[in-house]
Enzyme design. Structure first.
Site, PDB file in Angstrom:
ATOM      1  CE  LYS A 126      -4.435   1.064   0.115  1.00  5.30           C
ATOM      2  NZ  LYS A 126      -5.657   0.501  -0.036  1.00  5.30           N
ATOM      3  CG  ASP A 166      -7.375   3.424  -0.639  1.00  6.76           C
ATOM      4  OD1 ASP A 166      -7.762   2.307  -0.769  1.00  6.76           O
ATOM      5  OD2 ASP A 166      -7.334   4.222   0.478  1.00  6.76           O
TER       6      ASP A 166
HETATM    7  P1  NDP Z   1     -12.822   7.944  -2.493  1.00  8.67           P
HETATM    8  O1  NDP Z   1     -11.902   8.891  -2.239  1.00  8.67           O
HETATM    9  O2  NDP Z   1     -13.474   7.635  -4.015  1.00  8.67           O
HETATM   10  O3  NDP Z   1     -14.114   8.094  -1.681  1.00  8.67           O
HETATM   11  C1  NDP Z   1     -14.248   8.354  -0.286  1.00  8.67           C
HETATM   12  C2  NDP Z   1     -15.214   8.463   0.392  1.00  8.67           C
HETATM   13  O4  NDP Z   1     -15.106   8.538   1.926  1.00  8.67           O
HETATM   14  C3  NDP Z   1     -15.531  10.037   0.122  1.00  8.67           C
HETATM   15  O5  NDP Z   1     -17.143  10.417   0.119  1.00  8.67           O
HETATM   16  C4  NDP Z   1     -15.041  10.643   1.251  1.00  8.67           C
HETATM   17  O6  NDP Z   1     -15.736  12.062   1.489  1.00  8.67           O
HETATM   18  C5  NDP Z   1     -15.426   9.778   2.292  1.00  8.67           C
HETATM   19  N1  NDP Z   1     -14.499   9.847   3.195  1.00  8.67           N
HETATM   20  C6  NDP Z   1     -13.065   9.591   3.217  1.00  8.67           C
HETATM   21  N2  NDP Z   1     -12.257   9.929   4.217  1.00  8.67           N
HETATM   22  C7  NDP Z   1     -13.339  10.193   5.362  1.00  8.67           C
HETATM   23  C8  NDP Z   1     -13.311  10.540   6.686  1.00  8.67           C
HETATM   24  N3  NDP Z   1     -12.090  10.596   7.219  1.00  8.67           N
HETATM   25  N4  NDP Z   1     -14.391  10.764   7.253  1.00  8.67           N
HETATM   26  C9  NDP Z   1     -15.717  10.757   6.611  1.00  8.67           C
HETATM   27  N5  NDP Z   1     -15.692  10.575   5.248  1.00  8.67           N
HETATM   28  C10 NDP Z   1     -14.552   9.967   4.584  1.00  8.67           C
HETATM   29  O7  NDP Z   1     -12.323   6.333  -1.994  1.00  8.67           O
HETATM   30  P2  NDP Z   1     -12.774   5.071  -2.233  1.00  8.67           P
HETATM   31  O8  NDP Z   1     -14.310   5.120  -2.447  1.00  8.67           O
HETATM   32  O9  NDP Z   1     -11.916   4.336  -3.314  1.00  8.67           O
HETATM   33  O10 NDP Z   1     -12.434   4.587  -1.006  1.00  8.67           O
HETATM   34  C11 NDP Z   1     -13.438   4.182   0.242  1.00  8.67           C
HETATM   35  C12 NDP Z   1     -13.002   3.151   0.882  1.00  8.67           C
HETATM   36  O11 NDP Z   1     -12.994   1.902   0.321  1.00  8.67           O
HETATM   37  C13 NDP Z   1     -11.319   3.062   1.812  1.00  8.67           C
HETATM   38  O12 NDP Z   1     -11.403   2.404   2.803  1.00  8.67           O
HETATM   39  C14 NDP Z   1     -10.626   2.484   0.800  1.00  8.67           C
HETATM   40  O13 NDP Z   1      -9.530   2.017   1.410  1.00  8.67           O
HETATM   41  C15 NDP Z   1     -11.552   1.295   0.459  1.00  8.67           C
HETATM   42  N6  NDP Z   1     -11.187   0.258  -0.709  1.00  8.67           N
HETATM   43  C16 NDP Z   1     -11.235   1.069  -2.065  1.00  8.67           C
HETATM   44  C17 NDP Z   1     -11.052   0.219  -3.001  1.00  8.67           C
HETATM   45  C18 NDP Z   1     -11.119   0.950  -4.629  1.00  8.67           C
HETATM   46  O14 NDP Z   1     -10.925   0.156  -5.450  1.00  8.67           O
HETATM   47  N7  NDP Z   1     -11.214   2.120  -4.811  1.00  8.67           N
HETATM   48  C19 NDP Z   1     -11.020  -1.156  -3.085  1.00  8.67           C
HETATM   49  C20 NDP Z   1     -11.291  -1.809  -1.464  1.00  8.67           C
HETATM   50  C21 NDP Z   1     -11.539  -0.955  -0.726  1.00  8.67           C
HETATM   51  P3  NDP Z   1     -15.148  13.351   1.058  1.00  8.67           P
HETATM   52  O15 NDP Z   1     -14.918  13.223  -0.352  1.00  8.67           O
HETATM   53  O16 NDP Z   1     -15.703  14.394   1.913  1.00  8.67           O
HETATM   54  O17 NDP Z   1     -13.736  13.072   1.721  1.00  8.67           O
HETATM   55  O1  2IT Z   2      -7.901  -1.315  -0.766  1.00  6.77           O
HETATM   56  C1  2IT Z   2      -7.964  -1.916  -1.841  1.00  6.77           C
HETATM   57  O2  2IT Z   2      -8.024  -3.262  -2.019  1.00  6.77           O
HETATM   58  C2  2IT Z   2      -7.649  -1.017  -2.845  1.00  6.77           C
HETATM   59  N1  2IT Z   2      -7.755   0.148  -2.731  1.00  6.77           N
HETATM   60  C3  2IT Z   2      -7.561  -1.546  -4.438  1.00  6.77           C
HETATM   61  C4  2IT Z   2      -6.213  -2.076  -4.650  1.00  6.77           C
HETATM   62  C5  2IT Z   2      -5.815  -2.468  -5.992  1.00  6.77           C
HETATM   63  O3  2IT Z   2      -4.544  -2.703  -6.308  1.00  6.77           O
HETATM   64  O4  2IT Z   2      -6.642  -2.547  -7.045  1.00  6.77           O
END
Ligand code: NDP
Ligand code: 2IT
Length: 444
Positions: A126, A166
């Site tokens: 990561k 992420d």
């Molecule tokens: P994005 O940046 O696209 O979206 C994150 C969302 O969560 C936004 O709406 C953001 O609001 C909100 N958010 C982030 N930090 C906070 C916080 N501290 N308090 C409240 N709201 C918060 O990220 P993703 O959707 O990609 O990721 C979301 C989660 O999923 C994370 O935990 C990530 O690690 C996990 N994840 C992502 C994957 C991927 O493929 N993208 C795969 C697997 C897991 P705001 O915009 O206002 O900050």
């Molecule tokens: O938390 C996760 O699994 C991710 N943010 C996606 C990682 C990836 O390599 O697609």
């Protein structure tokens, strides 16, 4: 003292001020106690757990960049290459002001077992930075991404370490990073995933985490003689994972009542309007305060609150520790049937314990959100083969992977006498494969 307890204590002592990393290590090591107890002598001799909890390599670097006014800023960049027993390091890059080494280590540690559960040949890593993308111009984002890659490029590669998106890192950022990598290395290769479709990206990768989350919930419901159709759901977040979780939930006949960002949350009694949400978040990059302009019947509230809404299914899709014991109590009191984590470690340890004790079907992030990284691995396969698969082909592979994960974690839980405890099942199933590969590869 048991071997597990000794190692947990050691991790806390040797990694001070990293509470999220301690939390993730505690959860995994506590879950795998039955396996460790059965192999304690060999594991101790081989210092197996010490090797599992220590990253193979941690990189920390300076990221200087110039804003639109000519002011220079310096952020800190990280890449933690945690474990390569199963394949090249693989995992996202988080851009958020809260990022520090402990957060990247917790995410990298989780990633090792998640990637193992996908059944695909990927190790765990990561990265990220404390850079805040909010309110930055496209040029400032490009300047940051190029500077970040000016150091990262020497540590990654299609067969070494393959970062992805992420929090705060989406297609725009991946594009700038890919361009800079190619410029510096003079190699066109699948060094990042989540790329745009015109330069090596995979169909379905954008949707994969959210879709995969609903596919595994669907499989779990099916195995309990139930369906998603007709259910209500509460979702947190309004980013990549949340948006496509809502989309698939609606396609499967559920009604999603909420979403949130870091300033507030929305309750829409008629079901979240995806067109409006995509326009606000993906096109205009605005705050959720805008939502009621599109949907006058909906409510906007400042702060946190989605877990107070009555629903059958809860899908935390924002960030770590966003759902605590009080939230868990509200959800249970409101009759929640299932909780599946789209985010990484969104539920506190106390919340997870409460769900399990109260018979809620709880799918932990390392299983439930593995569809994202699994589809990244499918993107790597397509890049290696210089191919592009159709949407249907990738989607059906994703669906199969999520079904297999469900059965794998369900069986592992049953095998060790923890039927229905998918936390134990996911940790044991993920761990066993990594251990087998580490043992075969010797002390390295
Ligand atoms: P994005 O940046 O696209 O979206 C994150 C969302 O969560 C936004 O709406 C953001 O609001 C909100 N958010 C982030 N930090 C906070 C916080 N501290 N308090 C409240 N709201 C918060 O990220 P993703 O959707 O990609 O990721 C979301 C989660 O999923 C994370 O935990 C990530 O690690 C996990 N994840 C992502 C994957 C991927 O493929 N993208 C795969 C697997 C897991 P705001 O915009 O206002 O900050
Ligand atoms: O938390 C996760 O699994 C991710 N943010 C996606 C990682 C990836 O390599 O697609």
């Amino acid at each position: 003292m048991s071997y597990v307890d000794e190692v947990i204590e050691q991790v806390i002592r040797q990694n001070p001020n990293e509470p999220e990393f301690h939390q993730a290590v505690r959860e995994v090591l506590n879950s795998i106690r039955p396996v460790v107890d059965a192999n304690e002598e060999a594991y101790r001799r081989d210092a197996l757990l010490e090797r599992i909890v220590n990253p193979e390599r941690q990189i920390k670097f300076r990221v200087p960049w110039v804003d639109d006014k000519g002011q220079v800023h310096v952020n800190t960049g990280y890449r933690v290459q945690f474990n390569s027993a199963l394949g090249p390091y693989k995992g996202g890059i988080r851009l958020h002001p809260s990022v520090n080494l402990g957060i990247i280590k917790f995410l990298g540690f989780e990633q090792v077992f998640k990637n193992s559960l996908t059944g695909l040949p990927i190790g765990g890593g990561k990265g990220g930075s404390d850079f805040d993308p909010k309110g930055k111009s496209d040029r400032e984002i490009m300047a940051f991404c190029q500077s970040f890659m000016n150091e990262l490029f020497r540590h990654i590669g299609a067969d070494t370490d393959v970062p992805a998106g992420d929090i705060g890192t989406g297609a725009r950022e991946i594009g700038y990073m890919f361009g800079q990598y190619k410029k510096l290395k003079n190699v066109y290769e699948g060094v990042l995933t989540g790329k745009g479709l015109s330069y090596g990206g995979s169909l379905v990768r954008t949707e994969a985490t959210g879709y995969g989350l609903l596919y595994i919930v669907e499989e779990m419901f099916k195995c309990h003689g139930d369906t998603i159709e007709g259910k209500t759901a509460v979702v947190s977040g309004a980013g990549n994972v949340a948006i496509f979780a809502i989309e698939k939930a609606h396609q499967l006949g559920a009604k999603v009542l909420t979403c949130s960002d870091s300033t507030g949350w929305v309750y829409d009694p008629d079901g979240i309007d995806l067109e409006a949400l995509k326009e606000i978040k993906l096109v205009k990059r605005e705050r959720l305060t805008e939502y009621t302009k599109y949907r006058p019947n909906a409510e906007y509230h400042e702060g946190k609150g989605v877990w107070s809404v009555k629903a059958d299914i809860a899908l935390p899709c924002a960030t770590q520790n966003e759902l605590d014991l009080n939230d868990a109590k509200m959800l249970v009191a409101n009759g929640v049937i299932a909780v599946a984590e789209g985010a990484n470690m969104p539920s506190t340890a106390e919340a997870v314990e409460y769900f399990i004790a109260n018979g809620v079907k709880f799918l932990p992030g390392k299983a439930a959100n593995a569809g994202g990284v699994a589809t990244s691995a499918l993107e790597m396969s397509q890049n290696s083969g210089r191919l592009q698969w159709s949407f249907e082909e990738v989607d059906s592979k994703l669906k199969n992977i999520m079904r297999n994960i469900y059965h794998n974690i369900d069986n592992a839980a049953k095998k060790y006498g923890y039927e229905g405890n998918y936390v134990v099942g996911a940790n044991i199933a993920g761990f066993e494969k990594v251990v087998e590969a580490m043992n075969a590869q010797g002390i390295v």
